[in-house]
Design an enzyme around this catalytic site. Structure first.
Site, PDB file in Angstrom:
ATOM      1  N   GLU A   1       0.361  -1.132  11.055  1.00  0.00           N
ATOM      2  CA  GLU A   1       0.223  -1.315   9.604  1.00  0.00           C
ATOM      3  C   GLU A   1       1.410  -0.704   8.879  1.00  0.00           C
ATOM      4  O   GLU A   1       1.791  -1.148   7.796  1.00  0.00           O
ATOM      5  CB  GLU A   1      -1.078  -0.674   9.092  1.00  0.00           C
ATOM      6  CG  GLU A   1      -1.267  -0.864   7.588  1.00  0.00           C
ATOM      7  CD  GLU A   1      -2.566  -0.264   7.060  1.00  0.00           C
ATOM      8  OE1 GLU A   1      -2.902   0.876   7.430  1.00  0.00           O
ATOM      9  OE2 GLU A   1      -3.235  -0.967   6.295  1.00  0.00           O
ATOM     10  N   GLU A   2       2.008   0.342   9.476  1.00  0.00           N
ATOM     11  CA  GLU A   2       3.056   1.095   8.768  1.00  0.00           C
ATOM     12  C   GLU A   2       4.459   0.583   9.048  1.00  0.00           C
ATOM     13  O   GLU A   2       5.440   1.229   8.637  1.00  0.00           O
ATOM     14  CB  GLU A   2       2.950   2.586   9.129  1.00  0.00           C
ATOM     15  CG  GLU A   2       1.586   3.213   8.850  1.00  0.00           C
ATOM     16  CD  GLU A   2       1.083   2.974   7.417  1.00  0.00           C
ATOM     17  OE1 GLU A   2      -0.144   2.977   7.223  1.00  0.00           O
ATOM     18  OE2 GLU A   2       1.922   2.766   6.514  1.00  0.00           O
TER      19      GLU A   2
ATOM     20  N   ASP B   1      -3.752   0.389  13.405  1.00  0.00           N
ATOM     21  CA  ASP B   1      -3.723   1.033  12.092  1.00  0.00           C
ATOM     22  C   ASP B   1      -3.699   2.524  12.389  1.00  0.00           C
ATOM     23  O   ASP B   1      -4.741   3.098  12.723  1.00  0.00           O
ATOM     24  CB  ASP B   1      -4.958   0.646  11.257  1.00  0.00           C
ATOM     25  CG  ASP B   1      -4.950   1.324   9.891  1.00  0.00           C
ATOM     26  OD1 ASP B   1      -5.896   1.090   9.111  1.00  0.00           O
ATOM     27  OD2 ASP B   1      -4.009   2.100   9.614  1.00  0.00           O
TER      28      ASP B   1
ATOM     29  N   ASP C   1       0.853  -1.203   0.000  1.00  0.00           N
ATOM     30  CA  ASP C   1       0.000   0.000   0.000  1.00  0.00           C
ATOM     31  C   ASP C   1       0.882   1.244   0.000  1.00  0.00           C
ATOM     32  O   ASP C   1       1.899   1.295   0.714  1.00  0.00           O
ATOM     33  CB  ASP C   1      -0.875   0.039   1.273  1.00  0.00           C
ATOM     34  CG  ASP C   1      -1.963  -1.033   1.247  1.00  0.00           C
ATOM     35  OD1 ASP C   1      -2.205  -1.605   0.170  1.00  0.00           O
ATOM     36  OD2 ASP C   1      -2.545  -1.297   2.314  1.00  0.00           O
TER      37      ASP C   1
ATOM     38  N   ASP D   1       0.160   9.162   6.961  1.00  0.00           N
ATOM     39  CA  ASP D   1       0.250   7.780   7.469  1.00  0.00           C
ATOM     40  C   ASP D   1       1.452   7.655   8.408  1.00  0.00           C
ATOM     41  O   ASP D   1       1.363   7.148   9.528  1.00  0.00           O
ATOM     42  CB  ASP D   1       0.453   6.796   6.305  1.00  0.00           C
ATOM     43  CG  ASP D   1      -0.811   6.476   5.524  1.00  0.00           C
ATOM     44  OD1 ASP D   1      -0.744   6.511   4.280  1.00  0.00           O
ATOM     45  OD2 ASP D   1      -1.856   6.211   6.155  1.00  0.00           O
TER      46      ASP D   1
ATOM     47  N   GLU E   1      -7.207  -4.422  12.151  1.00  0.00           N
ATOM     48  CA  GLU E   1      -8.450  -3.815  11.656  1.00  0.00           C
ATOM     49  C   GLU E   1      -9.659  -4.681  12.006  1.00  0.00           C
ATOM     50  O   GLU E   1     -10.550  -4.271  12.753  1.00  0.00           O
ATOM     51  CB  GLU E   1      -8.345  -3.582  10.138  1.00  0.00           C
ATOM     52  CG  GLU E   1      -7.350  -2.491   9.770  1.00  0.00           C
ATOM     53  CD  GLU E   1      -7.148  -2.324   8.272  1.00  0.00           C
ATOM     54  OE1 GLU E   1      -7.193  -3.306   7.521  1.00  0.00           O
ATOM     55  OE2 GLU E   1      -6.929  -1.166   7.844  1.00  0.00           O
TER      56      GLU E   1
ATOM     57  N   LEU F   1      -3.491   5.260  10.685  1.00  0.00           N
ATOM     58  CA  LEU F   1      -4.394   6.118   9.919  1.00  0.00           C
ATOM     59  C   LEU F   1      -5.169   5.269   8.923  1.00  0.00           C
ATOM     60  O   LEU F   1      -4.663   4.872   7.876  1.00  0.00           O
ATOM     61  CB  LEU F   1      -3.626   7.226   9.184  1.00  0.00           C
ATOM     62  CG  LEU F   1      -4.579   8.315   8.647  1.00  0.00           C
ATOM     63  CD1 LEU F   1      -5.054   9.215   9.781  1.00  0.00           C
ATOM     64  CD2 LEU F   1      -3.923   9.141   7.563  1.00  0.00           C
ATOM     65  N   ASP F   2      -6.408   4.996   9.278  1.00  0.00           N
ATOM     66  CA  ASP F   2      -7.300   4.226   8.395  1.00  0.00           C
ATOM     67  C   ASP F   2      -8.039   5.195   7.478  1.00  0.00           C
ATOM     68  O   ASP F   2      -8.498   6.249   7.913  1.00  0.00           O
ATOM     69  CB  ASP F   2      -8.310   3.457   9.249  1.00  0.00           C
ATOM     70  CG  ASP F   2      -9.427   2.881   8.408  1.00  0.00           C
ATOM     71  OD1 ASP F   2      -9.168   1.915   7.679  1.00  0.00           O
ATOM     72  OD2 ASP F   2     -10.543   3.425   8.448  1.00  0.00           O
TER      73      ASP F   2
END
Ligand code: AFP
Length: 345
Positions: free
Chosen positions: A90-91, A109, A62, A68, A273, A111-112
């Protein structure tokens, strides 16, 4: 003077003198504090600089935007001062160890909904609080969602909202801009068992399997078809915004597996998530499924693994599971194959 209880008071009342609960409360407060900061950054938009600039790719391919990474950095900084041993973000490709020996692990996460950066649409932060296992970070993030101690998400939208569960219902707080405190506005979120509102990215119709197309076709046929009622559709491009709406007025959300490359298990990630959303939804009387079983029963084998996600009104989730797993039980249907959907020529 307002009569909406502050988050810190609510957490203090829940934790009491229990040291483990106080650790969870401190971690939730740290996440609320960083949520307040991210909310201000989001609200500033271009005034805070170019937030949508692409700066890289995450482990799943992604694209990563400036906001983010700023959110990821801020979450790590906030949790470094909390009783948190490991963070799975996530990052970051691998878990980050903050305080060795601390009792908690946080999957996040940061920044969703980052595809909404710069276009004034909702985004958020999703978190899952787990016990940190002696076996280390990898093992800590391979626990099923049933082991979560707490879960929540922040929505940076017209309201900055915090949805939280500590295992005794789902609670909703809103940021009071007058004094920058989160205040309790719903002490028992409840998802109606039935719904007439579904949430899916319909542009992927041709990539779904026949059973899912049949389900959506039947919703679209409304009161002229087997469902005998009309449906509405919403799609915000932000899981937290959809989840907030469903906790508030009900509905069902679907991000299924589809036939695009890399989407064989859908788009959403199980650990940071689907699991936290599923915990919040079940605590609000709803259901959350991967299509063949409860999300919270899925055993992760990788921090970033994807999972199909269907959640919301439990009657609708059960119906979708029947379409997917026992289509002929849907009785009053023409054979699924060769059905004419509204989206097909
Ligand atoms: P981004 O954070 O990359 O925008 O992804 C958001 C998300 O994971 C979830 O919040 C949305 O429901 C979903 O993806 C939107 O996916 P589509 O862009 O494929 O509709």
């Amino acid at each position: 003077m307002t009569n909406f209880e502050e988050l810190s008071d609510w957490l203090r009342g829940w934790a009491g003198v229990d040291a483990s609960r106080r650790d969870i409360a401190d971690t939730v407060l740290a996440l609320a504090d960083v949520g307040r900061e991210i909310s201000a950054l989001v609200a500033a938009g271009p005034l805070a600089g170019d937030q949508s600039g692409i700066v890289g790719e995450n482990s799943d391919g992604d694209l990563q935007k400036l906001l983010d990474l700023a959110s990821h950095r801020d979450v790590l900084a906030a949790l470094a001062n909390a009783p948190v041993a490991h963070v799975g973000s996530e990052e970051a490709p691998e878990p980050v160890t903050l305080n060795s020996g601390a009792p908690l692990a946080v999957a996040v996460d940061p920044l969703d909904g980052s595809s909404n950066i710069g276009v004034n649409l909702p985004m958020g932060t999703i978190f899952s609080i787990l016990p940190a296992l002696a076996a280390g970070a990898e093992a800590s993030f391979r626990q099923t969602g049933r082991n979560q101690l707490a879960a929540g998400f922040l929505v940076y939208g017209p309201m900055t909202e915090l949805a939280l569960t500590v295992g005794s219902g789902t609670h909703v707080f809103v940021l009071d801009r007058r004094d920058e405190t989160f205040r309790l506005v719903n002490g028992a979120a409840s998802i109606p068992h039935a719904t007439d509102e579904f949430s899916i990215n319909a542009s992927n119709y041709r990539h779904w399997n026949e059973a899912l197309r049949a389900y959506i076709d039947d919703c679209l046929a409304g009161d002229e078809g087997v469902r005998t009622k009309n449906f509405n559709m919403r799609w915000y491009g932000s899981l937290v915004a959809e989840a907030s709406r469903i906790l508030t007025r009900g509905g069902v959300f679907l991000y299924p597996a589809d036939q695009r490359h890399g989407y064989g298990d859908g788009r959403l990630r199980l650990v940071y998530e689907a699991n936290p959303i599923a915990f919040l939804v079940e605590q609000a009387g709803g259901a959350a499924s991967c299509g063949s079983g409860a999300i919270l029963d899925q055993v992760p084998d990788d921090l970033h693994q994807r999972v199909p996600l269907i959640f919301g009104a439990w009657e609708e989730v059960e119906r979708i599971e029947r379409y997917l797993n026992d289509p002929h039980s849907m009785g009053d249907h023409a054979p699924l194959f060769g059905r004419r959907g509204l989206f097909r020529a």
